[in-house]
Design a protein around this motif. Sequence first.
Motif, PDB file in Angstrom:
ATOM      1  N   ARG A 126      32.715  41.341  36.905  1.00 56.29           N
ATOM      2  CA  ARG A 126      33.219  40.865  38.265  1.00 56.29           C
ATOM      3  C   ARG A 126      32.362  40.843  39.475  1.00 56.29           C
ATOM      4  NH1 ARG A 126      38.586  42.094  36.978  1.00 56.29           N
ATOM      5  NH2 ARG A 126      38.991  43.259  35.085  1.00 56.29           N
TER       6      ARG A 126
ATOM      7  N   THR B 156      32.309  37.302  41.824  1.00 56.31           N
ATOM      8  CA  THR B 156      32.328  37.402  43.251  1.00 56.31           C
ATOM      9  C   THR B 156      31.519  36.689  43.804  1.00 56.31           C
ATOM     10  OG1 THR B 156      31.974  39.397  43.289  1.00 56.31           O
ATOM     11  CG2 THR B 156      34.256  38.993  43.406  1.00 56.31           C
TER      12      THR B 156
ATOM     13  N   MET C 141      38.106  39.342  45.849  1.00 55.46           N
ATOM     14  CA  MET C 141      38.015  37.807  45.476  1.00 55.46           C
ATOM     15  C   MET C 141      37.907  36.985  46.911  1.00 55.46           C
ATOM     16  SD  MET C 141      40.423  35.462  43.346  1.00 55.46           S
ATOM     17  CE  MET C 141      39.782  34.464  41.976  1.00 55.46           C
TER      18      MET C 141
ATOM     19  N   SER D 131      35.335  36.784  49.431  1.00 54.57           N
ATOM     20  CA  SER D 131      34.066  36.226  48.871  1.00 54.57           C
ATOM     21  C   SER D 131      34.047  35.102  48.904  1.00 54.57           C
ATOM     22  CB  SER D 131      33.861  36.495  47.289  1.00 54.57           C
ATOM     23  OG  SER D 131      33.737  37.885  47.213  1.00 54.57           O
TER      24      SER D 131
END
Length: 174
Positions: free
Chosen positions: A86, A90, A115, A118
């Motif tokens: 993850r 990101t 998310m 980012s």
Amino acid sequence: MAFEMISTDQVDRVAIVTLNRPEVLNALSLGLVREVDQFLTEAEADDGIGAVIITGAGERAFSAGADIHENREFNQEQRDAGAAERANYTWHLATCSKPVIGAVNGLCYGGGTVMATSMDFLIGCEKSSFRFLAVNYGQLNATWSLPTLVGWGKAKELLYSGARCSPMRRITSA
């Protein structure tokens, strides 16, 4: 490549990625994260794509965050490996060679906010709301991405409080 958890479309030079798990508010399973990351890699190599828009399927959510049901099924080693994946995706969102635009069409909580923060640009609507939920678990997230959007003071307020932000509440730094 055919995807199972995202759908893709293209209008002119704009690729549209839809997180396609509306039955679980577009929760970010590792499979979905991997598909977004794979699509970004393909988009970066495609001269026919000039920008990427990411949105969520359904009427309620952009993304409710990490898939907690999936996380419950994982052992600690799998959770740690998933956390690393993850973090990588990101970072890929943040450093993508093509502009990435979030079309936040509903709630955007937990990992969904990581998310979203980012991405290069965010566009919301009257149904958009944001909430950083990690503080509820004694953790912090988005500590590198959120301050670049709203400044350190406002980032700390949002991350420490877990407060919900909506278009009606100003989230830019004063």
